[in-house]
Design a protein around this motif. Structure first.
Motif, PDB file in Angstrom:
ATOM      1  N   ASN A 435     -15.636 -28.165  -4.258  1.00 24.80           N
ATOM      2  CA  ASN A 435     -16.272 -27.269  -4.200  1.00 24.80           C
ATOM      3  C   ASN A 435     -16.533 -26.558  -5.120  1.00 24.80           C
ATOM      4  N   PHE A 436     -15.877 -26.747  -6.199  1.00 25.83           N
ATOM      5  CA  PHE A 436     -16.272 -26.014  -7.825  1.00 25.83           C
ATOM      6  C   PHE A 436     -17.206 -26.644  -7.631  1.00 25.83           C
ATOM      7  N   ALA A 437     -17.072 -28.292  -8.593  1.00 22.95           N
ATOM      8  CA  ALA A 437     -18.220 -28.766  -8.606  1.00 22.95           C
ATOM      9  C   ALA A 437     -19.350 -28.766  -8.016  1.00 22.95           C
ATOM     10  N   ALA A 438     -19.949 -28.523  -6.794  1.00 20.93           N
ATOM     11  CA  ALA A 438     -20.994 -28.408  -5.815  1.00 20.93           C
ATOM     12  C   ALA A 438     -21.305 -27.056  -6.541  1.00 20.93           C
ATOM     13  N   ALA A 439     -20.523 -25.844  -6.724  1.00 17.86           N
ATOM     14  CA  ALA A 439     -21.279 -25.029  -7.313  1.00 17.86           C
ATOM     15  C   ALA A 439     -21.927 -24.910  -8.468  1.00 17.86           C
ATOM     16  N   PHE A 440     -21.200 -25.863  -8.920  1.00 14.69           N
ATOM     17  CA  PHE A 440     -22.015 -25.785 -10.488  1.00 14.69           C
ATOM     18  C   PHE A 440     -23.095 -26.663 -10.026  1.00 14.69           C
ATOM     19  N   VAL A 441     -23.415 -27.689  -9.452  1.00 16.86           N
ATOM     20  CA  VAL A 441     -25.273 -28.136  -9.335  1.00 16.86           C
ATOM     21  C   VAL A 441     -26.062 -27.685  -8.345  1.00 16.86           C
ATOM     22  N   TYR A 442     -25.557 -27.163  -7.814  1.00 21.20           N
ATOM     23  CA  TYR A 442     -25.959 -26.375  -7.043  1.00 21.20           C
ATOM     24  C   TYR A 442     -26.759 -24.960  -8.170  1.00 21.20           C
ATOM     25  N   TYR A 443     -26.057 -24.457  -8.830  1.00 20.89           N
ATOM     26  CA  TYR A 443     -26.320 -23.446 -10.205  1.00 20.89           C
ATOM     27  C   TYR A 443     -28.086 -23.522 -10.762  1.00 20.89           C
ATOM     28  N   PHE A 444     -27.024 -24.555 -11.008  1.00 22.08           N
ATOM     29  CA  PHE A 444     -27.685 -25.115 -12.767  1.00 22.08           C
ATOM     30  C   PHE A 444     -29.035 -26.327 -12.041  1.00 22.08           C
ATOM     31  N   PHE A 445     -28.681 -27.333 -11.540  1.00 20.23           N
ATOM     32  CA  PHE A 445     -30.012 -28.053 -11.242  1.00 20.23           C
ATOM     33  C   PHE A 445     -30.502 -28.194  -9.348  1.00 20.23           C
ATOM     34  N   LEU A 446     -29.765 -27.037  -8.490  1.00 16.01           N
ATOM     35  CA  LEU A 446     -31.532 -26.976  -7.611  1.00 16.01           C
ATOM     36  C   LEU A 446     -32.473 -26.658  -6.945  1.00 16.01           C
ATOM     37  N   PRO A 447     -33.129 -27.105  -6.905  1.00 14.25           N
ATOM     38  CA  PRO A 447     -35.071 -26.245  -6.995  1.00 14.25           C
ATOM     39  C   PRO A 447     -35.191 -25.300  -5.238  1.00 14.25           C
ATOM     40  N   GLU A 448     -35.609 -24.042  -5.893  1.00 15.79           N
ATOM     41  CA  GLU A 448     -35.703 -23.282  -5.071  1.00 15.79           C
ATOM     42  C   GLU A 448     -37.153 -23.402  -4.231  1.00 15.79           C
ATOM     43  N   THR A 449     -36.688 -24.002  -2.449  1.00 14.04           N
ATOM     44  CA  THR A 449     -37.382 -24.308  -2.036  1.00 14.04           C
ATOM     45  C   THR A 449     -38.279 -23.529  -0.744  1.00 14.04           C
ATOM     46  N   MET A 450     -37.419 -21.868  -0.822  1.00 16.29           N
ATOM     47  CA  MET A 450     -37.438 -21.156   0.480  1.00 16.29           C
ATOM     48  C   MET A 450     -38.785 -20.656   0.727  1.00 16.29           C
ATOM     49  N   GLY A 451     -39.215 -20.358   1.479  1.00 11.74           N
ATOM     50  CA  GLY A 451     -40.792 -19.418   1.524  1.00 11.74           C
ATOM     51  C   GLY A 451     -42.508 -20.524   1.390  1.00 11.74           C
ATOM     52  N   LYS A 452     -41.859 -21.069   1.171  1.00 11.30           N
ATOM     53  CA  LYS A 452     -43.349 -22.186   0.873  1.00 11.30           C
ATOM     54  C   LYS A 452     -43.324 -24.095   1.803  1.00 11.30           C
ATOM     55  N   SER A 453     -44.429 -24.310   2.348  1.00 12.27           N
ATOM     56  CA  SER A 453     -44.507 -24.876   3.386  1.00 12.27           C
ATOM     57  C   SER A 453     -44.126 -26.643   2.838  1.00 12.27           C
ATOM     58  N   LEU A 454     -44.171 -27.087   3.985  1.00  7.99           N
ATOM     59  CA  LEU A 454     -43.221 -28.516   3.572  1.00  7.99           C
ATOM     60  C   LEU A 454     -44.092 -29.410   2.747  1.00  7.99           C
ATOM     61  N   GLU A 455     -45.395 -28.897   2.477  1.00  6.79           N
ATOM     62  CA  GLU A 455     -46.244 -29.949   1.426  1.00  6.79           C
ATOM     63  C   GLU A 455     -46.394 -29.025   0.762  1.00  6.79           C
ATOM     64  N   GLU A 456     -46.195 -27.938   0.367  1.00 13.36           N
ATOM     65  CA  GLU A 456     -45.902 -27.530  -1.174  1.00 13.36           C
ATOM     66  C   GLU A 456     -44.783 -28.143  -1.424  1.00 13.36           C
ATOM     67  N   ILE A 457     -43.404 -27.811  -0.853  1.00 13.31           N
ATOM     68  CA  ILE A 457     -42.670 -28.247  -1.539  1.00 13.31           C
ATOM     69  C   ILE A 457     -42.367 -29.534  -2.712  1.00 13.31           C
ATOM     70  N   ALA A 458     -43.332 -30.072  -2.124  1.00  8.26           N
ATOM     71  CA  ALA A 458     -43.370 -31.822  -3.406  1.00  8.26           C
ATOM     72  C   ALA A 458     -43.785 -31.321  -4.343  1.00  8.26           C
ATOM     73  N   GLU A 459     -44.859 -29.943  -4.374  1.00  8.75           N
ATOM     74  CA  GLU A 459     -45.564 -29.622  -6.104  1.00  8.75           C
ATOM     75  C   GLU A 459     -43.921 -29.639  -6.294  1.00  8.75           C
ATOM     76  N   LEU A 460     -42.066 -29.648  -6.043  1.00  3.23           N
ATOM     77  CA  LEU A 460     -41.679 -28.613  -6.918  1.00  3.23           C
ATOM     78  C   LEU A 460     -41.315 -30.151  -8.391  1.00  3.23           C
ATOM     79  N   PHE A 461     -41.568 -31.383  -7.005  1.00  2.00           N
ATOM     80  CA  PHE A 461     -41.191 -32.575  -7.548  1.00  2.00           C
ATOM     81  C   PHE A 461     -42.101 -33.684  -8.208  1.00  2.00           C
ATOM     82  N   GLY A 462     -43.249 -32.735  -8.520  1.00  2.00           N
ATOM     83  CA  GLY A 462     -44.666 -33.759  -9.588  1.00  2.00           C
ATOM     84  C   GLY A 462     -45.686 -33.895  -7.989  1.00  2.00           C
ATOM     85  N   ASP A 463     -45.535 -34.086  -7.207  1.00  2.00           N
ATOM     86  CA  ASP A 463     -46.632 -34.901  -6.515  1.00  2.00           C
ATOM     87  C   ASP A 463     -47.413 -33.583  -6.126  1.00  2.00           C
ATOM     88  N   ALA A 464     -48.671 -34.503  -5.842  1.00  2.00           N
ATOM     89  CA  ALA A 464     -49.941 -33.456  -5.145  1.00  2.00           C
ATOM     90  C   ALA A 464     -50.163 -33.096  -4.288  1.00  2.00           C
TER      91      ALA A 464
END
Length: 493
Positions: A435-464
């Motif tokens: 659980n401690f390791a997971a908290a570290f990864v979520y805080y520093f490396f997880l992109p935020e997807t709230m409020g975006k369409s499924l298509e717009e989320i792809a932009e967070l990862f560099g997709d057209a």
């Protein structure tokens, strides 16, 4: 947000109820002496065999994900969910009628197969019919139904203790059947996923489905939603039409590996949070602090209530209000603290202790842990992975994530009985660390997807990503340069 979306989501979320009952019922079943006598013999002890009964369920889940990745794209999300309900029904029937431990293990395996399919396709379907601003709440309905299913399983198990003989465990195991049947029947009354219809070029059906789902949002929204889904799928068209195995191989390509790793990590950490271990072996933990028999089953029933309470808190105060990343890292830290306290109490007040306060405190913190897990994870571990992938990889990617979760669950199911027997309260340390390791990864490396369409989320990862929309929904079929005419005859949904 219209009522129709909620109704559709609740029908599909019955799959979460099926999983909750199927996974929760074994925890109370293992608490019945009549079951242990029938399956394990006069000693009523066989940690390896108990581990096999639990782990074969997870093995079935793992294999079910492979079926789903192909079936959901080929035959639709809708009919894959229906098939999963039928398979779960067969598995439950085998368990309730088991003549020996081999038949019990086979029933658990088949039920796991159905639940593996459910866990893969249900969140994908709900995510694909949900509007972006409410997706966290609507997909979270699956988490709510999982909690209700688990709560129901605990009280069914408690009620079984008032029966006599083998009916104590056969009747509770049979109670897995009604939910699975309702799920399969419900699939005849829900629409296909609009994204799946568009990918199959069944545009007229897709237009009708969008009107039914989002008719209250106005024509501009409908036109934009249709156009964005269509154009985004067109961008992915080359990859989506490749063979299944080749497309699945894209999950490990440089372009998609981060999304694959993130989804797998979230669901694996859901297991390594300790939730499944406490769920399946809670009667063993209660025995470790001095509570056995019907008292332990009663405690299990109360434990199930905490998950429902936590899920209600999530839907009211967390879903689509807290960022996804904050929810996950705060939750991981919270569970880390709760397990640390439970570990300390178990060490200080072992089984046979003369203190009453110590064991009661240990049970109380297990309850708080259960509530906290429901608030922060029960829904979120399905929301985020279902959002990460492009359409042509969505079921395959979530399937791989569920497979990874199942592999971890298999390992934990095998080692937990032995670990509890040999190291006792020290076993908690594993989950404190994860659980401690997971908290570290979520805080520093997880992109935020709230409020975006499924298509717009792809932009967070560099997709057209398609961002420009035009046209009125009534004229969509006339705009041949944007949306081709359907190759299929219109069918009712």
């Amino acid at each position: 947000m219209g009522y129709y979306i909620i109704i559709v989501a609740l029908v599909v979320a019955i799959g979460g109820f099926v999983f909750g009952v199927d996974s929760g019922i074994m925890g109370t079943t293992l608490g019945h002496n009549t079951f242990k006598l029938y399956m394990l013999g006069p000693t009523m002890k066989n940690p390896s065999l108990i581990g096999a009964i639990v782990s074969l369920y997870n093995t079935g889940q793992a294999l079910g994900t492979f079926i789903t990745g192909y079936s959901a794209d080929r035959f639709s999300r809708r009919w894959t969910i229906c098939a999963a309900g039928i398979i779960s029904t067969i598995g439950a029937a085998l368990q309730s009628g088991a003549a020996n431990v081999g038949m019990m293990i086979a029933g658990r395996f088949i039920a796991g197969l159905g639940c593996g399919m459910i866990l893969t396709v249900v969140p994908v379907y709900i995510a694909e019919v949900s509007p972006p601003k409410q997706r966290g709440m609507i997909v979270g309905l699956q988490g709510m139904m999982i909690s209700i299913g688990f709560f129901t399983a605990n009280w069914i198990g408690y009620g079984g203790d008032f029966a006599t003989g083998d009916a104590q465990w056969r009747i509770p195991l049979a109670m897995q059947i009604p939910g699975a049947i309702c799920l399969s029947i419900g699939c005849f009354f829900i629409p296909y996923s609009p994204r799946w219809l568009i990918q199959k070029e069944r545009y007229e059906e897709a237009k009708k489905t969008l009107l039914a789902l989002y008719g209250d949002k106005g024509e501009d929204f409908l036109s934009q939603e249709f156009s964005q889904i269509h154009d985004q799928i067109q961008l992915e068209q080359t990859a989506s039409r490749t063979k299944f195995l080749k497309a699945a191989g894209e999950l490990f390509s440089r372009r998609y590996i981060r999304r694959t790793g993130t989804a797998c990590f979230i669901l694996m950490m859901g297991q390594l949070s300790g939730s499944t271990v406490i769920q399946n072996y809670q009667n063993t933990f209660y025995a470790a602090v001095g509570f056995t028999g019907r008292t332990a089953l009663l405690i299990s029933g109360v434990y199930g209530i905490m998950g429902v309470i936590g899920q209600v808190i999530y839907l009211v105060a967390v879903a689509d209000k807290w960022p996804r990343t904050r929810t996950l890292w705060v939750g991981s830290f919270f569970l880390c603290v709760m397990i640390s306290i439970c570990m300390a109490l178990s060490a200080q007040f072992p089984a046979g202790t003369t203190s009453i306060a110590g064991p009661r405190a240990a049970i109380a913190f297990i309850f708080i842990y259960s509530c906290g897990y429901a608030v922060f994870f029960n829904a979120m571990v399905w929301v985020v992975p279902s959002e990460l992938f492009p359409f042509f990889l969505r079921t395959k990617g979530l399937g791989l994530a569920v497979f990874s979760k199942s592999v971890v669950a298999i390992v934990l199911a095998q080692i937990t009985p032995v670990a509890i027997q040999n190291v006792g309260w020290r076993y908690y340390a594993l989950f404190i660390a994860t659980n401690f390791a997971a908290a570290f990864v979520y805080y520093f490396f997880l992109p935020e997807t709230m409020g975006k369409s499924l298509e717009e989320i792809a932009e967070l990862f560099g997709d057209a990503v398609v961002t420009e929309h035009q046209g009125d929904i009534d004229n969509i079929e006339k705009e041949k340069d944007v949306i081709p005419q359907s190759k299929h005859a219109e069918t009712s949904v």
